[in-house]
Every structure is written in C-alpha cells, then in structure tokens.
Scaffold this active site. Structure first.
Site, PDB file in Angstrom:
ATOM      1  N   ARG A 168       0.845  -1.205   0.000  1.00  0.00           N
ATOM      2  CA  ARG A 168       0.000   0.000   0.000  1.00  0.00           C
ATOM      3  C   ARG A 168       0.877   1.250   0.000  1.00  0.00           C
ATOM      4  O   ARG A 168       1.538   1.544   0.994  1.00  0.00           O
ATOM      5  CB  ARG A 168      -0.940  -0.006   1.205  1.00  0.00           C
ATOM      6  N   ASP A 452      -3.877   3.121  13.712  1.00  0.00           N
ATOM      7  CA  ASP A 452      -3.065   3.796  12.708  1.00  0.00           C
ATOM      8  C   ASP A 452      -3.614   5.201  12.506  1.00  0.00           C
ATOM      9  O   ASP A 452      -4.441   5.684  13.292  1.00  0.00           O
ATOM     10  CB  ASP A 452      -2.991   2.996  11.406  1.00  0.00           C
TER      11      ASP A 452
END
Length: 539
Positions: A168, A452
């Site tokens: 990603r 996150d």
C-alpha cells in the site's frame, strides 16, 4: 514524431542511510522521475477536483450515483480473473514494513500481507527507504532480525508458507519532501509505487506472484483511471505483460462508495477487488458532511459498528458490486492486540473478533483483515466454515441487496449519541497516536488496540464536528473548545505521571498535544492531519 521530453532530475535531499544505494539507484530514480513528469499534473488536477466536489457537498448536503456513468453500472462486464497468488485471500494481516514486522507478517499464516507505507507507517525517510529495502531482502530471502532486548531471532519460513504481499503506497494527497523534482517535492504515491514496482516487478514474477497493490484514499473513478494509466505505462517501461499488476481499492471515502462499479471498471484489467474499512470511511463522512447539520452528527466512534444501518448498506453494496464484476470483496480490520497477561480480556475480545468475522463471511466477503498474528487462526476459522476448500465465494452474487443513494448517508438511522466519555477517549487516543507518529511510528498499540493514522483522523474530526454542531452530552455539558482543552491538559498531566519524567521529556507529548488541538479546534478544518504533522516529522 518528436522525441520524448527528458525526465526531470531527481534530487535526494536527506542524510544518507545504510544501503540506500540499493534502493535509490540511478535507474530507479529515472523511472520515478518519468512517472512524475507524465502523471504529476493529473494528480494535481484531481486533488483540486476533490475540493470542488467537497464544496458541492457543502452546498447540497447530499450525494448520488453518477448519472453520466449509468451505462457502466448497468453494463455486463467483469474484471480480469484473479491470479493464482491472489485467488484465496481469506485472511490478510496488515502492518508497516520494518524488518521485524516484515518477517512476522510473512510468517503469520495469513494468505496476504498488506505491506503498508501508508496509515500504519509514519513517512520518515528512513521508513520509506528501508521499508523498500526490507521487501527486496525478503524476496531475495536474505532478511533476518535479532531483537536486542529479548535476544529472540527471526527468519523466514519456507517460501510456500509465506503470505502474498500486497503493498500500500501513500495516498495522492501526501508528498515526499526528501525527493525533489524541478524544485518541488515528489508525490508520496509515485515514490512508494515507483521504487517498489521498479525493483520488484520482475522479481515477483519469478517467484510466481506479481506486483500487487492496495490503493488508499481514492475519492473517484477518475483517480482510479490515473492509477490504471500508471500501471499500463509502468508495465511497458519494465517490459512485463499488461495485466500483471493487480490493485485492490480501499473504499474508505464516502464519495468512492457511490462509484464502486466505476472504480472497478477503470481498473478492470488490473483490478483485484475492493476493501471495506471503518475509521477512514467515517472520517470521510464527517469531513464531507461536517457542516450538514444535526442529521450528519456521528456518535462516539466505537458506537458506530459495521452493523449500523448506513454501514450495512455500504458493506452489502460492496459485496454485491464486487461479486457481480468477478472481484474479491475484502472486509474490515480486527485491531485487537492479545494480552500476554489477561486471559479473561482475551476471551472476551476473541469472541468479538469471531462474531465480526463470522458476520463478514456470512455476508459474502471473500476475506478480512487482522492486525496481529494471534488473530489469524480465529479469522481463518470463520472463513473456513463458509468457504471450505473453495478459495472465495464470488459465486454468491448477493442479488438480494438493493441500496438506495440515501441509505449510504443515513447517519441519523443510528440510535446512538455522542457522549462525554467519547470526547475524552478521542482526546486521549488522538494525543497518544500523534506523539508516536511524530517519533516515526505509524502502527501504535493504544488501550489494547493497534491503531493507525485513521484512528487519529476520526478522533479529531469528531471533536471538530461535535463542537461546530453544538452537541450537548448526556451530563448536560456542551462540546466546546474550552472543554476539549481542559481534557487535553488533564491527559498531558496523566501521561507525565504514566510514562515518567524522563520518557515524557524525551518524547513528543507537548508537540502532539498542541497539534491535536490545532486540527481539532481550528475553524479552518484541515483535510488531513498528516499534512501539518508531516511538517513536524523529523527525519
């Protein structure tokens, strides 16, 4: 035919790192420079278009499926068949690309590892470059790690037991200041994608896999089209067959939820599926409808589960859309971190994880995410119970699902309200996360969960929304800037006592406190807290 324009020179503006020359080769930088020359102008146009669309939402307080792409939604087409390495995705583990995580994630027993340069990674130059190096080393099987604190050694299992990597890159909005083109910073997306693709595309093919990507923060099918054009160019550039690249798009913005068919269509030769998230999706709803009045006010983030009516509409539409087009539908995150000390806490949490994964498997998802290796067996069991020996359940077309445009933004269908303790939790989590991020950590254990950047985004966005919507909590207190500052000051005092004077002084606590209040309270809402935070990130 005129000769192509020369690529802009890449200038590395950073202190040298160990082995950086293996990543920042002349040929690799030339490729990233060519990506910049060809595609950076369109990136800038699409970022400007985001602002225009947000202004339209502010004016209308609504969204709808696009009338000019009805033929795509109604058409009979499918994405390319999944490659063998991505056909079974029943459990995916997520995490940053530091050396220890790289080994543990590949060894975890999950089918896929989302190797994250985005929300689970603070983009220090060291994390950006050495993360790339760790992946190269893993593919070359020359990676190991010795924990100096515990003395434990880590190494890779046999190749057939390793997870397939889906990398990603950073979202379109983020820049990379350490790599300059024509006097300006590079796109973080193009740097992350370009370095990884250039070094690993052929290497991965030799391993029987390929360059696979998760695409974050996508807001429209035009942004997916840009990625597709990048894939086409890149495959020709290094001389691999078209369709080797595969991309799974995170449907983590409310605007993308109205363009799922179109996003898959734009990527159809390179599409691998769509993913349903929670925190970034809720953050996007708040961001886009933040001035839409009481009907768009979200309750405490933990009260908005995937069973909320508007979240059910989103996930069921995603499964139906993916399976109609032959794509994988990947579910959300189980973020619980098992305790080594409290078996009772684990028992309760594991039961919740199982129920969540059972629901996803029952709804037709083909796989789901976990944040910790101990959760892999639980999620695997949930999908094994539904899939058996089948690699996926794309044959479940979910033709029973029908979602009207208004159902995706029916926030007021949820019977829950913001609470006083919800405000306190948002302050606590936000400050703790940003402090770690400013020290270079993107995946952070907070109150038993692996958080996150999306967690901090929804936390500060909810505070902004509650204050500006005039929310009054159950105890009669109003959500105000003053109350938020009081709670933040209390949290700072509590943290000083919790971590000790030495750790407090050497940390980034005051800086995190100040930045969190700024992005939570400023009248001018920041599109992403990582933008002002990046200015303060050292390294």
């Amino acid at each position: 035919m005129s000769a192509p324009a020369p690529s802009p020179l890449a200038i590395v503006d950073a202190e040298p790192l160990p082995r950086q020359d293996e990543v920042l080769t002349e040929a690799a930088l030339a490729f990233v420079a060519e990506l910049h020359r060809r595609f950076a102008p369109r990136r800038a146009e699409l970022l400007a278009r985001r602002g225009e669309r947000r202004a339209e939402i502010a004016r209308t307080s609504t969204l709808d499926f696009l009338p000019d792409t009805a033929q795509v939604r109604e058409g009979d087409w499918k994405v390319a068949p999944a490659p063998a390495a991505l056909n079974d995705r029943r459990v995916e583990i997520t995490g940053p690309t530091d050396r220890k995580m790289t080994i543990n994630a590949l060894n975890s027993g999950a089918k896929v590892w989302l190797a994250d340069f985005e929300d689970a990674s603070a983009p220090t130059w060291e994390n950006v470059v050495l993360g790339q190096l760790n992946l190269i080393d893993a593919y070359e099987r020359r990676i190991d790690f010795a924990d100096a604190r515990t003395g434990k050694a880590y190494s890779l299992k046999p190749a057939e037991q390793l997870a397939t990597v889906v990398m990603r890159p950073r979202g379109w909005h983020l820049e990379e200041r350490h790599l300059q083109f024509e006097g300006g910073p590079a796109s973080g997306s193009l740097v992350d994608f370009g370095l990884y693709f250039f070094h690993n595309a052929k290497r991965l093919i030799d391993l029987g896999k390929g360059p696979y990507f998760y695409l974050p923060k996508t807001e429209s099918h035009l942004e997916a089209r840009l990625w597709n054009d990048i894939f086409v160019f890149s495959q020709d550039y290094v001389g691999i067959p078209q369709g080797t690249v595969r991309a799974t798009v995170l449907i983590e913005t409310i605007t993308a939820a109205y363009e799922m068919d179109e996003i898959l269509y734009e990527l159809r030769d390179h599409a691998a599926g769509l993913n349903a998230g929670r925190w970034d999706y809720l953050f996007s709803i708040v961001k886009n409808f933040r001035d839409g009045g009481e009907k768009f006010v979200l309750p405490d983030r933990n009260a908005v589960t995937m069973t909320a009516p508007f979240m059910r509409a989103y996930t069921e539409l995603l499964v139906r859309t993916c399976h109609k087009r032959g794509a994988h539908a990947i579910g959300g995150m189980a973020a619980f971190i098992p305790s080594r000390k409290d078996a009772e806490v684990n028992k309760i949490a594991f039961a919740k994880v199982k129920a969540d994964k059972d629901r996803e498997a029952g709804d037709g998802f083909d796989g789901s995410w976990v944040a910790h290796p101990d959760l892999v067996p639980i999620a695997t069991a949930s999908f094994d119970a539904v899939l058996g020996d089948k690699p996926n359940q794309k044959d479940r077309l979910r033709e029973d699902v029908s979602v009207a445009p208004g159902e995706l933004i029916a926030i007021d269908s949820l019977d829950a309200k913001p609470t006083y303790e919800g405000l306190r939790n948002a302050v606590q989590v936000g400050i703790r996360y940003i402090e770690a991020w400013l020290r270079g950590l993107g995946a952070v254990a907070i109150f038993g969960l692996m958080e996150d950047a999306a967690t901090a985004e929804i936390s500060r966005s909810q505070i902004w929304q509650w204050i500006n919507a005039g929310v009054v909590f159950e105890n009669g207190e109003a959500a105000t800037a003053e109350l938020t500052r009081e709670m933040a000051a209390e949290e700072l005092t509590a943290l000083r006592a919790e971590v000790g004077e030495e750790a407090f002084a050497s940390g980034k606590w005051q800086q995190a406190h100040d930045l969190f209040l700024k992005v939570s309270l400023d009248a001018d809402y920041a599109d992403f807290l990582t933008l002002p935070a990046y200015d303060q990130l050292v390294g």
